[in-house]
Motif scaffolding. Structure first.
Motif, PDB file in Angstrom:
ATOM      1  N   GLU A 104       0.539  -1.559  -0.214  1.00  0.00           N
ATOM      2  CA  GLU A 104      -0.328   0.227   0.753  1.00  0.00           C
ATOM      3  C   GLU A 104       0.585   0.850   0.475  1.00  0.00           C
ATOM      4  OE1 GLU A 104      -2.474  -3.541   1.527  1.00  0.00           O
ATOM      5  OE2 GLU A 104      -0.371  -2.327   1.832  1.00  0.00           O
ATOM      6  N   VAL A 105       2.184   1.143   0.565  1.00  0.00           N
ATOM      7  CA  VAL A 105       2.873   2.670   1.427  1.00  0.00           C
ATOM      8  C   VAL A 105       3.447   2.897  -0.042  1.00  0.00           C
ATOM      9  CG1 VAL A 105       4.863   2.794   1.946  1.00  0.00           C
ATOM     10  CG2 VAL A 105       2.970   2.306   3.355  1.00  0.00           C
ATOM     11  N   SER A 106       4.250   1.399  -1.016  1.00  0.00           N
ATOM     12  CA  SER A 106       5.164   2.320  -1.804  1.00  0.00           C
ATOM     13  C   SER A 106       3.684   1.902  -3.556  1.00  0.00           C
ATOM     14  CB  SER A 106       5.777   0.324  -2.296  1.00  0.00           C
ATOM     15  OG  SER A 106       4.741  -0.789  -2.456  1.00  0.00           O
ATOM     16  N   GLY A 107       2.756   1.595  -3.346  1.00  0.00           N
ATOM     17  CA  GLY A 107       2.001   2.179  -4.258  1.00  0.00           C
ATOM     18  C   GLY A 107       1.580   3.672  -4.518  1.00  0.00           C
ATOM     19  N   GLU A 108       2.227   5.020  -3.256  1.00  0.00           N
ATOM     20  CA  GLU A 108       2.025   6.019  -3.681  1.00  0.00           C
ATOM     21  C   GLU A 108       2.776   6.660  -4.146  1.00  0.00           C
ATOM     22  OE1 GLU A 108       0.407   7.616  -1.082  1.00  0.00           O
ATOM     23  OE2 GLU A 108      -1.212   6.427  -0.100  1.00  0.00           O
ATOM     24  N   ALA A 109       2.428   7.781  -4.783  1.00  0.00           N
ATOM     25  CA  ALA A 109       3.122   8.895  -6.406  1.00  0.00           C
ATOM     26  C   ALA A 109       4.337   9.169  -5.624  1.00  0.00           C
ATOM     27  CB  ALA A 109       2.182   9.986  -6.397  1.00  0.00           C
ATOM     28  N   GLY A 110       5.708   9.185  -5.801  1.00  0.00           N
ATOM     29  CA  GLY A 110       7.058   9.454  -5.417  1.00  0.00           C
ATOM     30  C   GLY A 110       7.486   8.905  -4.096  1.00  0.00           C
ATOM     31  N   VAL A 111       7.053   7.644  -3.949  1.00  0.00           N
ATOM     32  CA  VAL A 111       7.317   7.036  -2.604  1.00  0.00           C
ATOM     33  C   VAL A 111       7.763   6.005  -3.238  1.00  0.00           C
ATOM     34  CG1 VAL A 111       6.097   5.999  -0.728  1.00  0.00           C
ATOM     35  CG2 VAL A 111       5.453   7.318  -1.204  1.00  0.00           C
ATOM     36  N   GLN A 112       9.524   5.638  -1.858  1.00  0.00           N
ATOM     37  CA  GLN A 112      10.074   4.110  -2.436  1.00  0.00           C
ATOM     38  C   GLN A 112       9.905   3.497  -0.960  1.00  0.00           C
ATOM     39  OE1 GLN A 112      13.610   4.881  -4.682  1.00  0.00           O
ATOM     40  NE2 GLN A 112      12.640   4.150  -6.420  1.00  0.00           N
ATOM     41  N   VAL A 113       9.916   1.804  -1.172  1.00  0.00           N
ATOM     42  CA  VAL A 113      10.310   1.194  -0.158  1.00  0.00           C
ATOM     43  C   VAL A 113      11.228   0.518  -0.148  1.00  0.00           C
ATOM     44  CG1 VAL A 113       9.253   0.090   1.523  1.00  0.00           C
ATOM     45  CG2 VAL A 113       7.611   1.048   1.035  1.00  0.00           C
ATOM     46  N   ILE A 114      12.631   0.694   0.844  1.00  0.00           N
ATOM     47  CA  ILE A 114      13.230   0.326   0.462  1.00  0.00           C
ATOM     48  C   ILE A 114      13.967  -0.462   0.938  1.00  0.00           C
ATOM     49  CG2 ILE A 114      16.080   0.654  -0.111  1.00  0.00           C
ATOM     50  CD1 ILE A 114      14.407   2.360  -2.063  1.00  0.00           C
ATOM     51  N   HIS A 115      13.607  -2.040   0.574  1.00  0.00           N
ATOM     52  CA  HIS A 115      14.492  -2.915   1.907  1.00  0.00           C
ATOM     53  C   HIS A 115      15.379  -3.328   2.640  1.00  0.00           C
ATOM     54  CE1 HIS A 115      10.503  -5.525   0.892  1.00  0.00           C
ATOM     55  NE2 HIS A 115      10.567  -4.303   0.100  1.00  0.00           N
ATOM     56  N   ALA A 116      15.967  -3.202   3.573  1.00  0.00           N
ATOM     57  CA  ALA A 116      17.912  -4.247   3.808  1.00  0.00           C
ATOM     58  C   ALA A 116      17.223  -5.306   5.038  1.00  0.00           C
ATOM     59  CB  ALA A 116      17.520  -3.184   5.022  1.00  0.00           C
ATOM     60  N   GLY A 117      17.205  -5.654   6.130  1.00  0.00           N
ATOM     61  CA  GLY A 117      16.152  -6.762   6.432  1.00  0.00           C
ATOM     62  C   GLY A 117      14.725  -7.795   5.876  1.00  0.00           C
ATOM     63  N   THR A 118      14.894  -7.981   4.900  1.00  0.00           N
ATOM     64  CA  THR A 118      13.541  -8.232   5.006  1.00  0.00           C
ATOM     65  C   THR A 118      13.863  -9.590   4.118  1.00  0.00           C
ATOM     66  OG1 THR A 118      13.169  -7.599   2.678  1.00  0.00           O
ATOM     67  CG2 THR A 118      12.622  -6.060   4.839  1.00  0.00           C
ATOM     68  N   LYS A 119      13.224 -10.599   4.540  1.00  0.00           N
ATOM     69  CA  LYS A 119      12.782 -12.047   3.762  1.00  0.00           C
ATOM     70  C   LYS A 119      11.470 -12.442   3.063  1.00  0.00           C
ATOM     71  CE  LYS A 119      13.788 -15.494   7.052  1.00  0.00           C
ATOM     72  NZ  LYS A 119      14.661 -16.644   7.463  1.00  0.00           N
ATOM     73  N   ARG A 120      11.428 -13.111   2.252  1.00  0.00           N
ATOM     74  CA  ARG A 120      10.170 -13.834   1.767  1.00  0.00           C
ATOM     75  C   ARG A 120      10.415 -15.259   2.767  1.00  0.00           C
ATOM     76  NH1 ARG A 120       6.029 -11.390   0.188  1.00  0.00           N
ATOM     77  NH2 ARG A 120       6.693  -9.441  -0.299  1.00  0.00           N
ATOM     78  N   GLU A 121       9.010 -15.363   2.856  1.00  0.00           N
ATOM     79  CA  GLU A 121       8.937 -16.639   3.865  1.00  0.00           C
ATOM     80  C   GLU A 121       7.876 -17.547   3.044  1.00  0.00           C
ATOM     81  OE1 GLU A 121       9.000 -16.947   7.890  1.00  0.00           O
ATOM     82  OE2 GLU A 121      10.746 -17.219   7.835  1.00  0.00           O
ATOM     83  N   GLY A 122       7.431 -18.140   2.310  1.00  0.00           N
ATOM     84  CA  GLY A 122       5.769 -18.063   1.362  1.00  0.00           C
ATOM     85  C   GLY A 122       5.532 -16.860   1.192  1.00  0.00           C
ATOM     86  N   SER A 123       4.161 -17.118   1.065  1.00  0.00           N
ATOM     87  CA  SER A 123       3.690 -15.846   0.413  1.00  0.00           C
ATOM     88  C   SER A 123       3.939 -14.727   1.572  1.00  0.00           C
ATOM     89  CB  SER A 123       2.092 -16.093   0.448  1.00  0.00           C
ATOM     90  OG  SER A 123       1.907 -16.415   1.872  1.00  0.00           O
ATOM     91  N   SER A 124       4.487 -14.901   2.678  1.00  0.00           N
ATOM     92  CA  SER A 124       4.551 -13.299   3.684  1.00  0.00           C
ATOM     93  C   SER A 124       6.235 -13.014   3.115  1.00  0.00           C
ATOM     94  CB  SER A 124       4.833 -13.882   5.247  1.00  0.00           C
ATOM     95  OG  SER A 124       2.826 -14.672   5.381  1.00  0.00           O
ATOM     96  N   LEU A 125       6.146 -11.753   3.574  1.00  0.00           N
ATOM     97  CA  LEU A 125       7.628 -10.837   3.757  1.00  0.00           C
ATOM     98  C   LEU A 125       7.735 -10.551   5.420  1.00  0.00           C
ATOM     99  CD1 LEU A 125       9.057  -8.948   2.776  1.00  0.00           C
ATOM    100  CD2 LEU A 125       7.593  -7.256   3.310  1.00  0.00           C
ATOM    101  N   VAL A 126       8.486 -10.948   5.582  1.00  0.00           N
ATOM    102  CA  VAL A 126       9.379 -11.648   7.545  1.00  0.00           C
ATOM    103  C   VAL A 126      10.469 -10.990   7.555  1.00  0.00           C
ATOM    104  CG1 VAL A 126       7.990 -13.538   7.495  1.00  0.00           C
ATOM    105  CG2 VAL A 126      10.175 -12.759   7.304  1.00  0.00           C
TER     106      VAL A 126
END
Length: 433
Positions: free
Chosen positions: A357-379
């Motif tokens: 939802e946040v990354s869909g806003e105009a002029g916005v990037q969500v930059i990942h650092a300590g993230t990974k995928r577990e199945g369909s979840s972002l953790v």
């Protein structure tokens, strides 16, 4: 010329670099090792597993995949000579040699280098025993001290102390907390003023300076709490005057580039100067041999040139022939969202919501650092989890928006600062009145 780029690293800096490189027309694909959930989802990007300490294996993989440029994000592989090995194998690398990377990897050497080349910095002394360091501290009449591990310590090997007693305690802490990196200790006079970061692209001869940024290292609002790797940043920073920037370009960055070349270790890549704006002018706190994190996240959205072309110009020794334009009328603010307990121990595997939802806003990037995928979840998988980066016209409005959007990304224990860019917005508000 079409290009396959290999980006080395797993943090927010590398996600930002991957996005910027993927936007370049000449780049056909971006390989990232090891990467994170953000780089995995980036356009043109895919992950590749490489043993980064086995330089020959990395070189072989570059040949196999037709890599035209390797971009090294973090300092450790540079200090370990990855650029040397890849260059010897005929592979182009954006990042300095092991010898040039000493400007970050060995703070004692870096301070001597600054003295040799008349680069303004704090008064200092280096010690290999804690007792000698404490004896020196107790003899000084300084208003404060900065005690540093000479080696690499992930940006956390600095303790600022206002009294000699606290500085002596800091010596023991540094010596016991950072292994080999803390066995040589640098004691400096504490500098007073606003701290800023100024980076430049360089091919070893020319230096193309980026706009000044300001990082926020303390965990809590109002610069309270322990030092971290960085809780957010903004760019450009209005606290530096044009005179300050002219001095930084001529007497800091260009002198460093010239000095390294004259000493037989030309620096190719990004040279980062951490500076204090003192009453006596800008003074260097430290040099880094790579893009800053989180500064990269707020610099690259303002870059109006082609990052791949600029990096290739650096590697091929023709930076002086290309332009490196940055936006003159926009600001960029990044607010880091971190795990509860950071920078100490913290849990992992917490489910993250709100990113799409946040990354869909105009002029916005969500930059990942300590993230990974577990199945369909972002953790969560690290201390600094991600950053909400907003680009806009007015700095205050941009900062307010970044802060508000950071609050819409949730996971158990999520923490973020609500005052990123506050000191600068006070300055810009006064100048507008």
């Amino acid at each position: 010329m079409s290009g396959v780029v290999l980006v080395v690293g797993s943090g927010g800096r590398e996600h930002a670099l991957t996005l910027a490189l993927a936007s370049c027309p000449a780049v056909t694909s971006v390989l990232v090792t090891p990467g994170n959930a953000g780089t995995l989802a980036a356009p043109k990007a895919s992950h590749i597993t490489l043993p980064l300490k086995d330089h020959q294996a990395v070189a072989a993989a570059c040949v196999e995949h037709g890599v035209s440029l390797v971009v090294v994000g973090p300092e450790d592989p540079l200090a370990q000579g990855l650029a040397n090995s890849l260059t010897a194998a005929g592979i182009k690398v954006f990042g300095p040699t092991k010898e040039a990377a000493r400007i970050e990897a060995d703070k004692s050497w870096a301070k001597s280098f600054m003295n040799r080349h008349s680069i303004p910095t704090a008064a200092h002394q280096t010690f290999i025993t804690t007792q000698e360091a404490k004896t020196f501290i107790n003899k000084q009449q300084w208003a404060g001290f900065a005690v540093k591990a000479s080696g690499l310590s992930a940006g956390k090997g600095v303790i600022v102390a206002d009294t000699a007693a606290d500085a002596c305690q800091a010596v023991d802490t540094i010596s016991s907390s950072f292994g080999e990196a803390g066995q040589t200790i640098v004691v400096e006079e504490k500098l007073v003023g606003e701290e800023i970061s100024v980076l430049c692209f360089t091919d070893g001869v020319d230096a193309a300076m980026m706009p000044p940024a300001q990082d926020h290292k303390r965990l809590g609002d109002g610069d309270q709490g322990p030092n971290t790797g960085g809780m957010g940043a903004y760019c450009p920073c209005p606290l530096a005057s044009q005179q300050d920037l002219d001095i930084i370009k001529k007497d800091v960055l260009q002198k460093a580039v010239d000095g390294l070349r004259k000493e037989g270790t030309p620096f190719v890549g990004v040279l980062y100067a951490g500076l204090m704006l003192t009453v006596d002018g800008p003074k260097v706190l430290e040099f880094n041999c790579r893009f800053g994190d989180p500064e990269t996240q707020v610099l690259l959205p303002l870059l109006e040139g082609d990052l791949y072309d600029i990096m290739m110009a650096c590697v091929e020794g023709r930076l002086g022939k290309v332009t490196v334009p940055f936006s003159q009328d926009k600001s960029c603010v990044g607010v880091c969202v971190v795990s509860g307990g950071y920078p100490g121990g913290y849990p992992k595997g917490k489910t993250i919501t709100g990113v799409d939802e946040v990354s869909g806003e105009a002029g916005v990037q969500v930059i990942h650092a300590g993230t990974k995928r577990e199945g369909s979840s972002l953790v969560t998988s690290g201390g600094r989890v991600l950053a909400v980066v907003v680009t806009g016209a007015a700095l205050r409005d941009t900062a307010d928006r970044a802060t508000q959007l950071a609050g819409r990304i949730t996971f158990e224990g999520a923490t973020f600062r609500r005052d990123i860019a506050a000191r600068a917005t006070k300055v810009t508000s006064r100048s507008a009145d």
